[in-house]
Design an enzyme around this catalytic site. Sequence first.
Site: not given
Length: 653
Positions: A181-182
């Site tokens: 996600h990051e």
Amino acid sequence: MPMNFFEQQQHARHRTTIFLLLFVLAATAVVIAADVAILFTLYIWDDTQSVPKIVMPFGAWVRDHPRTLLWTTFAVGSFVAGAVVWRMAALTSGGGGVARSLGGTLVDPSTHEPSYQLLLNVVEEMALAAGLPVPQIYVLEQEDGINAFAAGFRPTDAAIAVTRGALVRLNRDELQGVIGHEFSHILNGDTRLNTQLIGVLYGIMVIGLVGRFILRGASESSDVRFGVVALAPGIALTVIGYLGLFLGRLIQTAVSRSREWLADASAVQFTRHPDGLAGALKKIAATPFQGTLRHANVDEVGHMLIADGRKMFDQFFATHPPLLSRIKAIDRHFDPAEIGRIKLSPVVIEAPRAALLVVPPITSILSPASVIASMGHPTEAQWQAAMQNQAAIPESLRRAAHSQAYAPSLALALALNREAGERAREIARLRQQLPDALRPHLEAVVAMTDACPPQSRLLLLELVFPTLRQRSRAELQTLIAAIDEISRMDGRFDFLDYAFVRLMRLQLLEAATPPSASMGALLKLKAVRNEVGILFALVARAGSTDKFTAHRAYDAGIGPLFGADVPVYDPPDPWVAPLDRALTRLDAVTPLSKQALIEALVATILHDRQISLGEVELLRVICASLHCPLPPLSVMDNAGGGGAKPMVSSGGI
């Protein structure tokens, strides 16, 4: 069908322009309101009026004092702008500065702590598969909630931070989902905007802070008259500042919510394991405060987190979509009753999975379309290629890459000529010019690099980069100068050598140079026609055995870009400096122009239906110079048709 990398970059730039314009409008409104409040205070204090205030209204007083209006507006505007510049200057250390402001602890790449090793392993795997520099990694040791964020102006100064709660309560697959996600925020260009928002929000909020300072001074003053007079402007500035902050938070919320949906979808596509991210979000939902952070600065970075980190928020101000809705979007069969059954006891830290790094050679088809599609979305073949090449790096070199003492020597060793005799002469000359800090371990590390396969050397550069980033700017500049000296003294500099030196110098220079927060105008390809001609002529010649073949490859790639206005085929000699200048200028073209450029480059490289290691690494470094990360290509990638052809030795000119 997800948007490709270049469409995302174009969209991110447009989005950044729109939202920064909205913030400028909000800041302007705050400045005007503060200006009015200060002028009204001066109007009340003005004892020089020849007529009573009831006779001379406020508007007439302002018209009679144009210089006061001008200087007050200038002072307030300069104060707000100065606050933004000051806060942005504090962020020029990149994502690491944001992580440290929240109490983050930098993970030493040479760590032996099991949970840190697992985190390092996951981040390195994903960075190498995506073709990105390995970011710095931080842990928020004082935070028990499950949360994480990525920050930074560009991939070379990016940092990823996770809370201690995430390390303790997430298993490996869930941690990989969070890191994916990051990484999607880094790849989609969100981290730059998110970091800029910190500075702009501070500029809006500073008026309110001044109002609170005045109120505090009024309450503590022994002069009753001053306290009474200061009360009104103090209240006015406080209200104006926090109303401006209210508007800023609304804009921040709009920015963050849309990007979180995209980051979730990108993470699932990136990791190919939806249960990982879904499991992490379920555990966040099951915690008492759903990822809450205790640090006082949490409001400043709330839009960066994977889940809202504030103690109290409502849906109107939430920077993230509802957790249950996000989980449902990933897991269509999700039952909210599952949340109550989740146990949040600490998980057993798993050792790095060696099995992930041992895979058989694979075959895939390389084409312009497949290269573009893989940017930001590495294929299974590219994941395996990255893991295979990473596994081929000897353990001694991994330890050197993670060692503060050995990392500079390793960087220099990778820049040296691979031919033993020439390399020995370079080392002898370097020893006369290198500062004492760069001399130790050089020859020992040079001997170690002989065991590293050629296709793994660029990955080794990516592994050593986070360790080098911990050096001071002065030390990095010294290292860059030494690498430049190597490139000048090398008598048989080919494209594989150039790829190493260019990538190393690019990353070190960006790490040593504070990033610019400005967004200059982007160029179209026609404005850089000469630079495109230089690049394509050199790439065509690098992969061809004769001038006729090179000229045909050149025309095959560059022709569709310019039609009848194709630059004359004329590869420069000497070529390193012209190519450096061309790549620097080409980085300023629009994202969609970069897509067309890279597609045409792949067509040039594949014109003879085979590709050398030198061409592959040169293509990757060209893409890195354009800030378009290209995942590793399989050692058996080819142009398609007729069976796979293994890569041949690196080509030079």
